[in-house]
Enzyme design. Structure first.
Site, PDB file in Angstrom:
ATOM      1  N   ARG A 123       0.709  10.111  12.978  1.00 22.27           N
ATOM      2  CA  ARG A 123       1.706   9.328  12.266  1.00 22.27           C
ATOM      3  C   ARG A 123       2.732   8.738  13.219  1.00 22.27           C
ATOM      4  O   ARG A 123       2.734   9.008  14.406  1.00 22.27           O
ATOM      5  CB  ARG A 123       2.381  10.187  11.186  1.00 22.27           C
ATOM      6  CG  ARG A 123       1.413  10.594  10.071  1.00 22.27           C
ATOM      7  CD  ARG A 123       2.153  11.179   8.897  1.00 22.27           C
ATOM      8  NE  ARG A 123       3.202  10.275   8.444  1.00 22.27           N
ATOM      9  CZ  ARG A 123       4.419  10.673   8.071  1.00 22.27           C
ATOM     10  NH1 ARG A 123       4.739  11.945   8.116  1.00 22.27           N
ATOM     11  NH2 ARG A 123       5.305   9.779   7.686  1.00 22.27           N
ATOM     12  N   ARG A 166      -8.350   8.200   3.315  1.00 20.75           N
ATOM     13  CA  ARG A 166      -9.346   7.156   3.055  1.00 20.75           C
ATOM     14  C   ARG A 166     -10.147   6.864   4.321  1.00 20.75           C
ATOM     15  O   ARG A 166     -11.396   6.801   4.292  1.00 20.75           O
ATOM     16  CB  ARG A 166      -8.635   5.878   2.586  1.00 20.75           C
ATOM     17  CG  ARG A 166      -9.537   4.639   2.560  1.00 20.75           C
ATOM     18  CD  ARG A 166      -8.742   3.378   2.301  1.00 20.75           C
ATOM     19  NE  ARG A 166      -7.771   3.090   3.354  1.00 20.75           N
ATOM     20  CZ  ARG A 166      -8.045   2.418   4.455  1.00 20.75           C
ATOM     21  NH1 ARG A 166      -9.270   1.983   4.691  1.00 20.75           N
ATOM     22  NH2 ARG A 166      -7.105   2.184   5.357  1.00 20.75           N
ATOM     23  N   ARG A 167      -9.460   6.686   5.425  1.00 17.17           N
ATOM     24  CA  ARG A 167     -10.156   6.416   6.685  1.00 17.17           C
ATOM     25  C   ARG A 167     -10.947   7.633   7.123  1.00 17.17           C
ATOM     26  O   ARG A 167     -12.093   7.518   7.578  1.00 17.17           O
ATOM     27  CB  ARG A 167      -9.150   5.999   7.759  1.00 17.17           C
ATOM     28  CG  ARG A 167      -8.547   4.615   7.522  1.00 17.17           C
ATOM     29  CD  ARG A 167      -7.463   4.297   8.530  1.00 17.17           C
ATOM     30  NE  ARG A 167      -6.937   2.939   8.340  1.00 17.17           N
ATOM     31  CZ  ARG A 167      -5.657   2.613   8.467  1.00 17.17           C
ATOM     32  NH1 ARG A 167      -4.761   3.530   8.791  1.00 17.17           N
ATOM     33  NH2 ARG A 167      -5.268   1.351   8.284  1.00 17.17           N
ATOM     34  N   LYS A 182       0.822  -1.219   0.000  1.00 19.55           N
ATOM     35  CA  LYS A 182       0.000   0.000   0.000  1.00 19.55           C
ATOM     36  C   LYS A 182       0.852   1.263   0.000  1.00 19.55           C
ATOM     37  O   LYS A 182       0.350   2.354  -0.264  1.00 19.55           O
ATOM     38  CB  LYS A 182      -0.974   0.005   1.169  1.00 19.55           C
ATOM     39  CG  LYS A 182      -0.370   0.110   2.539  1.00 19.55           C
ATOM     40  CD  LYS A 182      -1.454   0.040   3.613  1.00 19.55           C
ATOM     41  CE  LYS A 182      -0.890   0.136   5.018  1.00 19.55           C
ATOM     42  NZ  LYS A 182      -0.270   1.423   5.316  1.00 19.55           N
ATOM     43  N   ASP A 183       2.173   1.128   0.272  1.00 18.26           N
ATOM     44  CA  ASP A 183       3.073   2.278   0.242  1.00 18.26           C
ATOM     45  C   ASP A 183       3.728   2.477  -1.116  1.00 18.26           C
ATOM     46  O   ASP A 183       4.438   3.468  -1.318  1.00 18.26           O
ATOM     47  CB  ASP A 183       4.192   2.100   1.280  1.00 18.26           C
ATOM     48  CG  ASP A 183       3.684   2.132   2.709  1.00 18.26           C
ATOM     49  OD1 ASP A 183       2.649   2.777   2.949  1.00 18.26           O
ATOM     50  OD2 ASP A 183       4.314   1.504   3.582  1.00 18.26           O
ATOM     51  N   CYS A 197      -1.751   9.977  -2.181  1.00 18.19           N
ATOM     52  CA  CYS A 197      -2.119  10.245  -0.793  1.00 18.19           C
ATOM     53  C   CYS A 197      -2.947  11.516  -0.616  1.00 18.19           C
ATOM     54  O   CYS A 197      -3.328  11.856   0.491  1.00 18.19           O
ATOM     55  CB  CYS A 197      -0.865  10.308   0.074  1.00 18.19           C
ATOM     56  SG  CYS A 197      -0.141   8.687   0.397  1.00 18.19           S
ATOM     57  N   ARG A 203       1.953   5.137  17.820  1.00 21.34           N
ATOM     58  CA  ARG A 203       0.530   5.502  17.748  1.00 21.34           C
ATOM     59  C   ARG A 203      -0.234   4.955  18.958  1.00 21.34           C
ATOM     60  O   ARG A 203      -1.110   5.632  19.513  1.00 21.34           O
ATOM     61  CB  ARG A 203      -0.078   4.984  16.448  1.00 21.34           C
ATOM     62  CG  ARG A 203       0.539   5.600  15.206  1.00 21.34           C
ATOM     63  CD  ARG A 203      -0.194   5.192  13.960  1.00 21.34           C
ATOM     64  NE  ARG A 203       0.640   5.335  12.777  1.00 21.34           N
ATOM     65  CZ  ARG A 203       0.196   5.295  11.543  1.00 21.34           C
ATOM     66  NH1 ARG A 203      -1.095   5.137  11.308  1.00 21.34           N
ATOM     67  NH2 ARG A 203       1.017   5.420  10.514  1.00 21.34           N
TER      68      ARG A 203
END
Length: 394
Positions: free
Chosen positions: A223, A205-206, A155-156, A316, A229
């Site tokens: 981040r 997205r979230r 996904k990166d 992004c 986190r």
């Protein structure tokens, strides 16, 4: 030298992480801190033995000999976060399990490097310029022959690859869903959060899907690695956060999740839960090994999702979700695009033959692009940074 974490955080109390810190003189570009596979990396409590002692390995035929008779190792490039290292050691274990010569002492070397995305944590990915932040230094090292293969969270990885490189390998995919983590575990779903609750996430997205459920909720930039986190959550910086359950599972930390959200609650990111291995396109030795590790079903699904993202010119700065899975021999795809504040959302579903995976993803992207229309993308550009990433930075 590695320095263990000493946090007594409730979410982390059983997990001590070894962090590798660069020298103050280490450049911020492609200079890597190199650690051989003999360096021990441990994630306490993990069910996965990431770095078994080389002394216990059986000796086989030398992988590749240099002119001085020394073994030429297969050099694995990776970021230095605990999750990235877990994935690099998973790659090492798969190589050793599938190719006897990889059990030769010194046959594999782990090369750890910092990326720009790892070093700048007080800004959102959107502000910093997108996904390439986590791969540029690895790409440079690969093309400069400093490493032979690079291990990525898919996904990166941008939808384009640098010329001279290929990414032909995906491992069997982990659970792709998002984990919802509440500060005290009393709330199991996003919909049940009290109005005006604060959720930590760096993902548009979230954010878009969260605010579509309840526009009073506040999303703040959040981040850092998983451990950072979770410490912020314990410290009361936010009320809840979301993380990929795949990463938690790979570090044996999935018990930190309050609940796992299904696709109807939170459609995951393109390529979430998938590990990819990249190499130079003309490196026959590396291609031989990583082609032998590829999982065709995962590769087809990831290619479908990335074709969808490419059709939307996604990065992004755009809230995009997309997931494919193979059921009864058919590939099924779901995709979503939304405004960052959740005020508009477009969705699509499609199904077809596995061999048509890329075309299915591409057509789904084109369909959503047509549904949303030019005005949608113009509105995205016009939104202020405050509207996009929230009012606070934590």
């Amino acid at each position: 030298a590695p320095s263990p974490s000493t946090s007594a955080s409730p979410l982390l109390r059983r997990r001590h992480i070894c962090h590798f810190h660069p020298s103050p003189n280490t450049p911020n570009t492609t200079e890597a801190m190199k650690f051989t596979a003999a360096v021990s990396f441990m994630l306490a409590g993990s069910a996965v033995a990431f770095a078994p002692s080389l002394n216990s390995q059986s000796r086989g035929t030398a992988l590749n000999m240099a002119e001085d008779g020394e073994i030429k190792p297969l050099r694995i490039g990776t970021r230095g976060s605990p999750l990235a290292l877990a994935q690099a050691y998973e790659t090492r274990e798969r190589l050793m399990a599938n190719f006897p010569e990889m059990n030769e002492e010194g046959a594999i070397e782990i090369c750890v490097m910092k990326t720009q995305g790892d070093m700048i944590l007080d800004k959102s990915l959107m502000e910093l310029g997108g996904k390439g932040l986590f791969t540029k230094e690895l790409d440079t090292a690969l093309l400069g022959n400093e490493v032979d293969i690079c291990v990525h969270s898919m996904k990166d990885v941008p939808t384009w690859l640098p010329e001279g490189t290929v990414l032909p390998c995906n491992f069997p995919r982990e659970d792709t869903n998002d984990a919802f983590i509440h500060k005290d575990g009393s709330v199991k779903r996003i919909e049940d959060l009290p109005d005006h609750s604060v959720i930590g996430t760096a993902s548009l997205r979230r954010q878009a899907q969260i605010m579509a459920k309840n526009p009073t909720l506040k999303c703040v930039n959040f981040r850092g690695n998983v451990q950072t986190r979770l410490r912020k959550l314990d410290d009361g910086v936010v009320d809840a956060t979301l993380l990929a359950i795949a990463g938690l599972k790979r570090m044996d930390m999935d018990d930190c999740a309050t609940s796992v959200l299904d696709w109807d609650e939170m459609l995951p990111a393109v390529a979430q839960g998938a590990i990819g291995v990249q190499c130079r396109s003309d490196d026959e030795r590396s291609l031989k090994y990583i082609n032998g590790l590829n999982h065709p079903e995962t590769h087809a699904c990831v290619n479908c999702e990335r074709a969808f993202l490419e059709a939307l010119d996604g990065n992004c700065k755009t809230p995009i979700a997309g997931q494919a899975r193979i059921i009864d021999g058919k590939i099924q795809f779901r995709g979503l695009i939304a405004m960052p504040d959740g005020s508009l959302k477009y969705e699509t579903e499609s199904e077809g033959e596995v061999e048509d995976a890329v075309e299915i993803g591409r057509k789904a992207g084109e369909e959503l692009k047509a549904q949303a229309g030019d005005k949608f993308f113009e509105m995205m550009v016009e939104m202020s940074p405050q509207q996009v990433i929230g009012q606070l930075t934590k």
